[in-house]
Write a protein that holds these residues in place. Structure first.
Motif, PDB file in Angstrom:
ATOM      1  N   SER A 132       0.848  -1.194   0.000  1.00 54.06           N
ATOM      2  CA  SER A 132       0.000   0.000   0.000  1.00 54.06           C
ATOM      3  C   SER A 132       0.879   1.237   0.000  1.00 54.06           C
ATOM      4  O   SER A 132       2.021   1.210   0.487  1.00 54.06           O
ATOM      5  N   SER A 133       0.348   2.314  -0.555  1.00 55.19           N
ATOM      6  CA  SER A 133       1.130   3.548  -0.660  1.00 55.19           C
ATOM      7  C   SER A 133       0.199   4.745  -0.572  1.00 55.19           C
ATOM      8  O   SER A 133      -1.016   4.647  -0.799  1.00 55.19           O
ATOM      9  N   LEU A 134       0.791   5.888  -0.280  1.00 52.06           N
ATOM     10  CA  LEU A 134       0.083   7.160  -0.248  1.00 52.06           C
ATOM     11  C   LEU A 134       0.778   8.142  -1.173  1.00 52.06           C
ATOM     12  O   LEU A 134       1.996   8.055  -1.393  1.00 52.06           O
ATOM     13  N   SER A 135      -0.005   9.097  -1.699  1.00 50.34           N
ATOM     14  CA  SER A 135       0.530  10.231  -2.463  1.00 50.34           C
ATOM     15  C   SER A 135       1.472   9.746  -3.571  1.00 50.34           C
ATOM     16  O   SER A 135       1.067   8.998  -4.452  1.00 50.34           O
ATOM     17  N   THR A 136       2.772  10.130  -3.467  1.00 47.59           N
ATOM     18  CA  THR A 136       3.729   9.777  -4.526  1.00 47.59           C
ATOM     19  C   THR A 136       4.479   8.497  -4.238  1.00 47.59           C
ATOM     20  O   THR A 136       5.398   8.131  -4.971  1.00 47.59           O
ATOM     21  N   GLY A 137       4.124   7.796  -3.153  1.00 51.78           N
ATOM     22  CA  GLY A 137       4.780   6.539  -2.852  1.00 51.78           C
ATOM     23  C   GLY A 137       4.332   5.442  -3.802  1.00 51.78           C
ATOM     24  O   GLY A 137       3.345   5.572  -4.524  1.00 51.78           O
ATOM     25  N   GLY A 138       5.057   4.292  -3.763  1.00 49.50           N
ATOM     26  CA  GLY A 138       4.654   3.194  -4.608  1.00 49.50           C
ATOM     27  C   GLY A 138       5.675   2.087  -4.661  1.00 49.50           C
ATOM     28  O   GLY A 138       6.775   2.178  -4.094  1.00 49.50           O
ATOM     29  N   LEU A 139       5.316   1.028  -5.348  1.00 49.27           N
ATOM     30  CA  LEU A 139       6.195  -0.104  -5.583  1.00 49.27           C
ATOM     31  C   LEU A 139       6.775   0.033  -6.983  1.00 49.27           C
ATOM     32  O   LEU A 139       6.032   0.098  -7.976  1.00 49.27           O
ATOM     33  N   ALA A 140       8.120   0.084  -7.060  1.00 48.39           N
ATOM     34  CA  ALA A 140       8.805   0.201  -8.346  1.00 48.39           C
ATOM     35  C   ALA A 140       9.502  -1.113  -8.658  1.00 48.39           C
ATOM     36  O   ALA A 140      10.043  -1.776  -7.762  1.00 48.39           O
ATOM     37  N   ARG A 141       9.505  -1.497  -9.932  1.00 46.42           N
ATOM     38  CA  ARG A 141      10.155  -2.725 -10.355  1.00 46.42           C
ATOM     39  C   ARG A 141      10.961  -2.485 -11.621  1.00 46.42           C
ATOM     40  O   ARG A 141      10.473  -1.866 -12.578  1.00 46.42           O
ATOM     41  N   ASN A 142      12.216  -3.021 -11.600  1.00 45.32           N
ATOM     42  CA  ASN A 142      13.023  -3.017 -12.820  1.00 45.32           C
ATOM     43  C   ASN A 142      12.603  -4.188 -13.697  1.00 45.32           C
ATOM     44  O   ASN A 142      12.270  -5.275 -13.200  1.00 45.32           O
ATOM     45  N   MET A 143      12.651  -3.966 -15.033  1.00 47.55           N
ATOM     46  CA  MET A 143      12.205  -4.985 -15.986  1.00 47.55           C
ATOM     47  C   MET A 143      13.215  -5.093 -17.119  1.00 47.55           C
ATOM     48  O   MET A 143      13.799  -4.086 -17.537  1.00 47.55           O
ATOM     49  N   ALA A 172      12.210  -6.197 -24.743  1.00 42.69           N
ATOM     50  CA  ALA A 172      13.059  -6.741 -23.682  1.00 42.69           C
ATOM     51  C   ALA A 172      14.235  -5.808 -23.429  1.00 42.69           C
ATOM     52  O   ALA A 172      15.405  -6.190 -23.534  1.00 42.69           O
ATOM     53  N   THR A 173      13.949  -4.566 -23.102  1.00 45.63           N
ATOM     54  CA  THR A 173      14.974  -3.578 -22.779  1.00 45.63           C
ATOM     55  C   THR A 173      14.722  -3.084 -21.355  1.00 45.63           C
ATOM     56  O   THR A 173      13.700  -3.369 -20.745  1.00 45.63           O
ATOM     57  N   ALA A 174      15.682  -2.335 -20.868  1.00 46.64           N
ATOM     58  CA  ALA A 174      15.608  -1.896 -19.466  1.00 46.64           C
ATOM     59  C   ALA A 174      14.467  -0.912 -19.262  1.00 46.64           C
ATOM     60  O   ALA A 174      14.384   0.109 -19.964  1.00 46.64           O
ATOM     61  N   HIS A 175      13.582  -1.239 -18.303  1.00 44.08           N
ATOM     62  CA  HIS A 175      12.483  -0.369 -17.939  1.00 44.08           C
ATOM     63  C   HIS A 175      12.285  -0.391 -16.432  1.00 44.08           C
ATOM     64  O   HIS A 175      12.630  -1.375 -15.767  1.00 44.08           O
ATOM     65  N   THR A 176      11.715   0.672 -15.935  1.00 43.59           N
ATOM     66  CA  THR A 176      11.283   0.709 -14.545  1.00 43.59           C
ATOM     67  C   THR A 176       9.883   1.289 -14.503  1.00 43.59           C
ATOM     68  O   THR A 176       9.634   2.379 -15.060  1.00 43.59           O
ATOM     69  N   PHE A 177       8.961   0.556 -13.907  1.00 48.01           N
ATOM     70  CA  PHE A 177       7.603   1.036 -13.696  1.00 48.01           C
ATOM     71  C   PHE A 177       7.316   1.077 -12.197  1.00 48.01           C
ATOM     72  O   PHE A 177       7.809   0.239 -11.429  1.00 48.01           O
ATOM     73  N   LYS A 178       6.525   2.076 -11.804  1.00 48.05           N
ATOM     74  CA  LYS A 178       6.114   2.207 -10.409  1.00 48.05           C
ATOM     75  C   LYS A 178       4.596   2.264 -10.355  1.00 48.05           C
ATOM     76  O   LYS A 178       3.963   2.945 -11.176  1.00 48.05           O
ATOM     77  N   VAL A 179       4.004   1.557  -9.350  1.00 45.44           N
ATOM     78  CA  VAL A 179       2.550   1.473  -9.255  1.00 45.44           C
ATOM     79  C   VAL A 179       2.113   1.774  -7.820  1.00 45.44           C
ATOM     80  O   VAL A 179       2.762   1.340  -6.852  1.00 45.44           O
ATOM     81  N   ARG A 180       1.005   2.466  -7.719  1.00 49.36           N
ATOM     82  CA  ARG A 180       0.341   2.697  -6.428  1.00 49.36           C
ATOM     83  C   ARG A 180      -1.150   2.503  -6.605  1.00 49.36           C
ATOM     84  O   ARG A 180      -1.727   2.971  -7.598  1.00 49.36           O
ATOM     85  N   VAL A 203     -16.848   6.402 -14.260  1.00 51.87           N
ATOM     86  CA  VAL A 203     -15.493   5.971 -13.972  1.00 51.87           C
ATOM     87  C   VAL A 203     -15.436   5.624 -12.493  1.00 51.87           C
ATOM     88  O   VAL A 203     -16.169   6.184 -11.667  1.00 51.87           O
ATOM     89  N   ASN A 204     -14.577   4.686 -12.159  1.00 50.26           N
ATOM     90  CA  ASN A 204     -14.536   4.065 -10.832  1.00 50.26           C
ATOM     91  C   ASN A 204     -14.499   5.109  -9.706  1.00 50.26           C
ATOM     92  O   ASN A 204     -13.547   5.876  -9.602  1.00 50.26           O
ATOM     93  N   PRO A 205     -15.513   5.130  -8.827  1.00 51.87           N
ATOM     94  CA  PRO A 205     -15.520   6.100  -7.724  1.00 51.87           C
ATOM     95  C   PRO A 205     -14.743   5.618  -6.505  1.00 51.87           C
ATOM     96  O   PRO A 205     -14.554   6.384  -5.554  1.00 51.87           O
ATOM     97  N   ASP A 206     -14.280   4.366  -6.503  1.00 52.74           N
ATOM     98  CA  ASP A 206     -13.706   3.774  -5.299  1.00 52.74           C
ATOM     99  C   ASP A 206     -12.188   3.815  -5.271  1.00 52.74           C
ATOM    100  O   ASP A 206     -11.581   4.009  -4.213  1.00 52.74           O
ATOM    101  N   TYR A 207     -11.564   3.633  -6.396  1.00 56.48           N
ATOM    102  CA  TYR A 207     -10.097   3.608  -6.417  1.00 56.48           C
ATOM    103  C   TYR A 207      -9.612   3.849  -7.844  1.00 56.48           C
ATOM    104  O   TYR A 207     -10.359   3.757  -8.814  1.00 56.48           O
ATOM    105  N   TYR A 208      -8.337   4.168  -7.942  1.00 62.47           N
ATOM    106  CA  TYR A 208      -7.679   4.262  -9.238  1.00 62.47           C
ATOM    107  C   TYR A 208      -6.213   3.908  -9.035  1.00 62.47           C
ATOM    108  O   TYR A 208      -5.753   3.702  -7.895  1.00 62.47           O
ATOM    109  N   HIS A 209      -5.445   3.786 -10.092  1.00 60.12           N
ATOM    110  CA  HIS A 209      -4.037   3.393 -10.007  1.00 60.12           C
ATOM    111  C   HIS A 209      -3.146   4.516 -10.535  1.00 60.12           C
ATOM    112  O   HIS A 209      -3.472   5.168 -11.538  1.00 60.12           O
ATOM    113  N   MET A 210      -2.010   4.684  -9.838  1.00 57.88           N
ATOM    114  CA  MET A 210      -0.956   5.574 -10.308  1.00 57.88           C
ATOM    115  C   MET A 210       0.133   4.683 -10.894  1.00 57.88           C
ATOM    116  O   MET A 210       0.782   3.911 -10.162  1.00 57.88           O
ATOM    117  N   ILE A 211       0.319   4.758 -12.209  1.00 59.69           N
ATOM    118  CA  ILE A 211       1.292   3.919 -12.908  1.00 59.69           C
ATOM    119  C   ILE A 211       2.251   4.824 -13.658  1.00 59.69           C
ATOM    120  O   ILE A 211       1.837   5.585 -14.540  1.00 59.69           O
TER     121      ILE A 211
END
Length: 616
Positions: A132-143, A172-180, A203-211
């Protein structure tokens, strides 16, 4: 336990800390085993990294509520969560190999947990394990592959939700995505749900994703999960774009499962990450607006029809509501060119938004005033002048079968082929709009040329159409006159001293027609006996002169009997005459002999001879 600058080695051993583990000063760990902590993980080390020599060990947070905190970022190799409480970040952190959530919540708060291992399966969970995250926080993954990378994001703030996202790079190149997962109404965080491109019922009133795509440039397939019973049934995805508003992401793939299994919506090959906000939506029911015509003439009405089946329809012209009722049709009049018409239709739980129609209004064409043409006047080909018709560039036609074959689209007309008549319809068309003028085709027929030998009053032939008037050209002056006409309407003429060919004119409805009546005078024929062809303009040519002459010929010989002039027709004898030359050569003064014969209009024939003297 506090590491005050020491280097602690664990060679496949277990270091168990019953409470908080604090690292101070230059403290480091060379860990190939497991460091289990039941309290907070606090890293205040000033060393560049707290784990040295490529430590391949695990940090296990196994207590209740625990924090990852301190003044320095910890670069974990393996981070595993167990115990009973949430694990909360108070600072950014990284994981170089595996992040094992088990059934715990990793609350990154406003910070980032960055997993640098590019293996798709290096982040795992069971049961209620979430990030879980708030504001600008999130889980980032290298790909570094085109495999699917799971982001097991959720939230326990408010309603507990696990709504993961998946990212599948297209290269198949270097990427980083972050999701909250933003477990709240997007509007509350500045992404107003009411501002969308009208393709959504909701549009969804309950939640949305920051990608976010924080590294790399390739597109990726983006998948967002939902619960069909607890959330809604979604079949579309939207992205916040620079309009600014929620914009439909186009064609998606939907996988439906029955709760508690999650369903998903996938947008393939998405490349716009200018804004990080993504949300699920319910498509608006299809609502099509059509019209009887989108190009109309001034003052024409237009009927607009919307898809039937809705409860309420509100029609708008230039964003102004003009009709709000259960009718799915609207009849508009007086529209200006460029008017934009749209409709919003309402079902019990959703609105449908129509396409927009733009109406083009053609200016009213003007054919010009009604026109009258005289069949007796030539030229006839350009009376429908395109300069007079507005706007220019239209075409002409006629519904009248007597006119149509003789009327060209450019307005030229052979009106001589059209019978006399009033009120022929001539139509000018521009841009599909028309104006009609009336054409009157008029004319006059005086009659055929003739010869008459009246002694007093006489009548001219019955001219057509009735109601015109007669006049004639004075044979001496050539001026049109009615001097000898007793009644201009009936054509009764006083012969008087009129004789020879007289041109009579019959005028009806503005159209003149002529006939030549050759009137008998007193029979008389003569030739001057002297002339002087000296070029002074007086008496230079010998003509035959006479009254009531039907035809005459004359020949002239010199005194030796040689033919000098042959006036073998009335035209030559009376109008051309002899100029005193022979084959263009002037002759000397002498006496010539003439022989003349012919007939008068009353049939009397004559023959005469005499002398003509040429003098200089």
């Amino acid at each position: 336990m506090t590491n005050n600058g020491a280097s602690i080695f664990s060679n496949n051993a277990l270091i168990f800390v019953a409470g908080e583990l604090v690292t101070q000063d230059t403290g480091t760990y060379d860990n190939s085993g497991t460091i289990e902590v039941t309290g907070d993980w606090t890293n205040n080390s000033v060393a560049p990294v707290v784990f040295i020599n490529s430590s391949a060990g695990t940090v296990l947070l196994s207590g209740g509520a625990q924090n990852i905190q301190g003044t320095a970022v910890t670069n974990f190799h393996d981070l595993k969560l167990t115990g009973t409480g949430n694990k909360t970040q108070m600072i950014d952190a990284t994981v170089g190999d595996s992040l094992v959530l088990n059934d715990r919540e990793l609350a990154t708060d406003t910070f980032n947990m960055h997993v640098t291992n590019t293996a798709p399966g290096c982040v795992t969970r069971v049961d209620s394990g979430i990030v879980s995250s708030l504001s600008t926080g999130g889980l980032a993954r290298n790909m570094l592959s085109t495999s699917t990378y799971l982001f097991p994001v959720g939230s326990s703030a408010g309603t507990w939700r696990y709504r993961p996202a998946e990212v599948t790079p297209t290269s198949a190149t270097a990427h980083t995505f972050k999701v909250r997962l933003a477990n709240t109404d997007a509007t509350l965080e500045g992404w107003d749900r009411s501002i969308n491109d009208s393709t959504f019922c909701e549009v969804n009133p309950d939640y949305y994703h920051m990608i976010s795509r924080t590294n790399g440039t390739s597109d990726a397939d983006v998948t967002i999960w939902f619960d069909d019973a607890l959330d809604n049934v979604y079949a579309q995805m939207a992205h916040w774009q620079t309009v600014p508003r929620w914009e439909n992401m186009g064609i998606v793939t939907t996988v439906m499962n029955t709760s508690p299994l999650l369903s998903s919506v996938t947008s393939s090959g998405w490349g716009n990450y200018t804004f990080p906000s993504f949300i699920l939506g319910t498509p608006a029911p299809p609502l099509l607006l059509s019209s009887s015509n989108t190009i109309i003439c001034v003052s024409e009405t237009v009927t607009f029809t919307a898809t039937p089946g809705f409860t309420l329809y509100e029609f708008f012209i230039n964003s102004i509501s003009v009709q709000n009722s259960s009718l799915n049709t609207y009849i508009a009049s007086g529209l200006a060119s460029g008017s934009i018409i749209e409709v919003i239709a309402t079902n019990p739980n959703c609105n449908g938004y129509s396409n927009k129609l733009t109406i083009t209004v053609i200016p009213a064409p003007q054919a010009g005033p009604d026109y009258e043409l005289c069949k007796n006047l030539i030229p006839f080909a350009t009376y429908l002048d395109t300069v007079a018709a507005t706007p220019s560039g239209g075409t002409w036609s006629s519904p009248d079968p007597l006119v149509s074959p003789n009327l060209n689209p450019d307005g030229s007309i052979n009106h001589l082929a059209i019978p006399w008549g009033n009120g022929y319809q001539i139509v000018y068309t521009f841009g599909g709009c028309t104006d009609t003028m009336l054409l009157d085709v008029t004319g006059a027929l005086a009659g055929a040329d003739t010869t008459a030998c009246p002694t007093g009053a006489f009548f001219l032939s019955a001219a057509q159409p009735p109601g015109g008037t007669w006049s004639y050209l004075d044979p001496t002056t050539g001026i049109q006159t009615t001097t000898n006409i007793i009644d201009p309407l009936t054509g009764e003429i006083d012969k008087g001293d009129l004789a020879g060919p007289i041109t009579f004119i019959y005028t009806s409805q503005g159209c003149p027609d002529t006939m030549v009546v050759t009137l008998c005078g007193e029979n008389d024929i003569w030739v001057p006996n002297i002339f002087s062809p000296n070029g002074d303009g007086s008496n230079d040519i010998v003509f035959v002169r006479g009254e009531a002459v039907d035809y005459v010929t004359i020949v002239i010989y010199d005194r030796w009997g040689e033919l000098i002039f042959d006036g073998n027709s009335t035209e030559v004898a009376m109008n051309t005459g002899w100029d005193g030359t022979k084959r263009g050569k002037e002759l000397a003064p002498q006496v010539f002999v003439y022989f003349m014969k012919g007939a008068f209009l009353d049939g009397e024939e004559f023959e005469k001879q005499g002398n003509i003297t040429l003098v200089k």
